[in-house]
Design an enzyme around this catalytic site. Structure first.
Site, mmCIF file in Angstrom:
data_model
loop_
_atom_site.group_PDB
_atom_site.id
_atom_site.type_symbol
_atom_site.label_atom_id
_atom_site.label_comp_id
_atom_site.label_asym_id
_atom_site.label_seq_id
_atom_site.Cartn_x
_atom_site.Cartn_y
_atom_site.Cartn_z
ATOM 1 N N ASP A 67 0.824 -1.202 0.000
ATOM 2 C CA ASP A 67 0.000 0.000 0.000
ATOM 3 C C ASP A 67 0.865 1.261 0.000
ATOM 4 O O ASP A 67 2.087 1.184 0.126
ATOM 5 C CB ASP A 67 -0.960 0.014 1.214
ATOM 6 C CG ASP A 67 -0.245 -0.259 2.531
ATOM 7 O OD1 ASP A 67 0.997 -0.286 2.548
ATOM 8 O OD2 ASP A 67 -0.931 -0.447 3.546
ATOM 9 N N ASN A 136 -7.466 -0.358 14.128
ATOM 10 C CA ASN A 136 -8.878 -0.516 13.763
ATOM 11 C C ASN A 136 -9.111 -1.827 13.008
ATOM 12 O O ASN A 136 -10.183 -2.053 12.477
ATOM 13 C CB ASN A 136 -9.337 0.675 12.904
ATOM 14 C CG ASN A 136 -8.578 0.756 11.584
ATOM 15 O OD1 ASN A 136 -7.662 -0.041 11.337
ATOM 16 N ND2 ASN A 136 -8.944 1.686 10.728
ATOM 17 N N HIS A 138 -7.451 -2.790 10.248
ATOM 18 C CA HIS A 138 -7.157 -2.765 8.816
ATOM 19 C C HIS A 138 -5.943 -3.630 8.461
ATOM 20 O O HIS A 138 -5.054 -3.848 9.275
ATOM 21 C CB HIS A 138 -7.022 -1.336 8.275
ATOM 22 C CG HIS A 138 -5.759 -0.616 8.628
ATOM 23 N ND1 HIS A 138 -5.656 0.760 8.596
ATOM 24 C CD2 HIS A 138 -4.527 -1.045 9.003
ATOM 25 C CE1 HIS A 138 -4.431 1.114 8.930
ATOM 26 N NE2 HIS A 138 -3.721 0.037 9.192
ATOM 27 N N GLU A 143 -9.643 -0.718 5.039
ATOM 28 C CA GLU A 143 -10.233 -0.244 6.284
ATOM 29 C C GLU A 143 -11.490 -1.060 6.611
ATOM 30 O O GLU A 143 -12.039 -1.730 5.724
ATOM 31 C CB GLU A 143 -10.614 1.238 6.142
ATOM 32 C CG GLU A 143 -9.454 2.162 5.782
ATOM 33 C CD GLU A 143 -8.529 2.453 6.965
ATOM 34 O OE1 GLU A 143 -8.363 1.606 7.860
ATOM 35 O OE2 GLU A 143 -7.948 3.563 6.980
HETATM 36 C C1 F6R Z 1 1.582 -0.438 6.126
HETATM 37 C C2 F6R Z 1 0.302 -1.151 6.299
HETATM 38 C C3 F6R Z 1 -0.531 -0.931 7.512
HETATM 39 C C4 F6R Z 1 0.228 -1.326 8.774
HETATM 40 C C5 F6R Z 1 -0.623 -1.163 10.023
HETATM 41 C C6 F6R Z 1 0.199 -1.392 11.287
HETATM 42 O O1 F6R Z 1 2.169 -0.795 4.908
HETATM 43 O O2 F6R Z 1 -0.078 -1.897 5.455
HETATM 44 O O3 F6R Z 1 -1.705 -1.685 7.410
HETATM 45 O O4 F6R Z 1 0.631 -2.668 8.664
HETATM 46 O O5 F6R Z 1 -1.182 0.110 10.075
HETATM 47 O O6 F6R Z 1 1.212 -0.451 11.377
HETATM 48 P P1 F6R Z 1 2.401 -0.584 12.420
HETATM 49 O O7 F6R Z 1 3.158 -1.802 12.030
HETATM 50 O O8 F6R Z 1 3.212 0.669 12.265
HETATM 51 O O9 F6R Z 1 1.770 -0.739 13.755
#
Ligand code: F6R
Length: 247
Positions: A67, A136, A138, A143
């Site tokens: 992403d 959340n 995701h 989302e």
């Molecule tokens: C980033 C991504 C997000 C993160 C998620 C957790 O490429 O795909 O879904 O994996 O927001 O983020 P961290 O690892 O920083 O807690």
């Protein structure tokens, strides 16, 4: 789905890094996707060292991004691309023509999605995808509410994602949209791993494992994957109510 609870972040990261190296050992031209963010940081950093130690050649494998923040240029340290280049592609010396990333600066994001989907299809699907989980629930930027059967798409980011995402940036940054692989990509990947660590992820991990499966909790999709695995640390698993037989 298999669940492994490791004692620490370091051990969780090592286990995930071994999975990456093993996939390339068994299939040198594997297509791999790893999330950016705090969770996979050490996993990525460990891969190059392990590859070197075990003499595993990464020159034939391919990478796609999971992403990206729309409108954030690749040279911005908070971008997913910057993360992947710094922690994974540079240490592994991956050739540019073996990397396909979302261009979140493009004025035709629909085209970006189509090109990404085609790249994945042309390379016979993703062999290994390693994702994190947002507070959340995701996965990538899928989302809560995003249907499970989507491929690449552009999304409006949740308020939680917009505010938590600030941690990656040096200064306050407007984060409104994301471009992401869809959950259908995850379902079609030959092996899908979700990693999570820390007490901040404990509620969402309990929901994903013990709650109802559905788009309201994207991470719950892991339980539908026929080769899905969650590797978490003890803190992230600390709110699970019982020992689980997870299928
Ligand atoms: C980033 C991504 C997000 C993160 C998620 C957790 O490429 O795909 O879904 O994996 O927001 O983020 P961290 O690892 O920083 O807690």
């Amino acid at each position: 789905m298999r669940l492994t609870i490791e004692q620490t972040y370091d051990r969780m990261s090592l286990r995930a890094a071994i999975r990456v190296v093993n996939v390339v050992k068994n299939k040198p031209d594997a297509l791999i996707c790893i999330a950016a963010g705090d969770t996979p940081r050490l996993t990525c950093e460990l891969v190059a060292g392990l590859a070197k130690r075990e003499n595993v050649d990464f020159s034939k494998c391919y990478f796609v991004s999971l992403d990206e923040w729309v409108g954030i240029p690749p040279e911005n340290e908070g971008s997913c691309q910057y993360f992947l280049r710094t922690h994974l592609f540079m240490p592994l010396k991956i050739a540019e023509d073996h990397i396909h990333l979302f261009d979140a600066m493009s004025d035709n994001l629909t085209d970006e999605c189509t090109t990404m989907d085609k790249f994945i299809k042309d390379h016979n699907g993703i062999d290994l995808i390693i994702v994190g989980v947002g507070r959340n629930g995701h996965i990538g930027f899928n989302e809560p509410g995003v249907p499970f059967n989507e491929y690449s798409h552009v999304v409006d980011l949740d308020e939680t994602t917009q505010s938590v995402g600030q941690k990656y940036f040096r200064e306050e940054t407007k984060l409104t949209k994301g471009i992401t692989l869809g959950l259908q990509h995850l379902m079609e990947a030959r092996h899908a791993i979700l990693i999570a660590n820390g007490i901040k992820k404990a509620d969402v991990i309990r929901e994903a494992i013990e709650g109802e499966i559905g788009p309201h909790m994207p991470a719950s999709i892991m339980r539908k994957h026929n080769n899905g695995e969650m590797i978490i640390d003890e803190e992230a698993g600390s709110k699970l109510t019982s020992t689980h037989e997870i299928k």
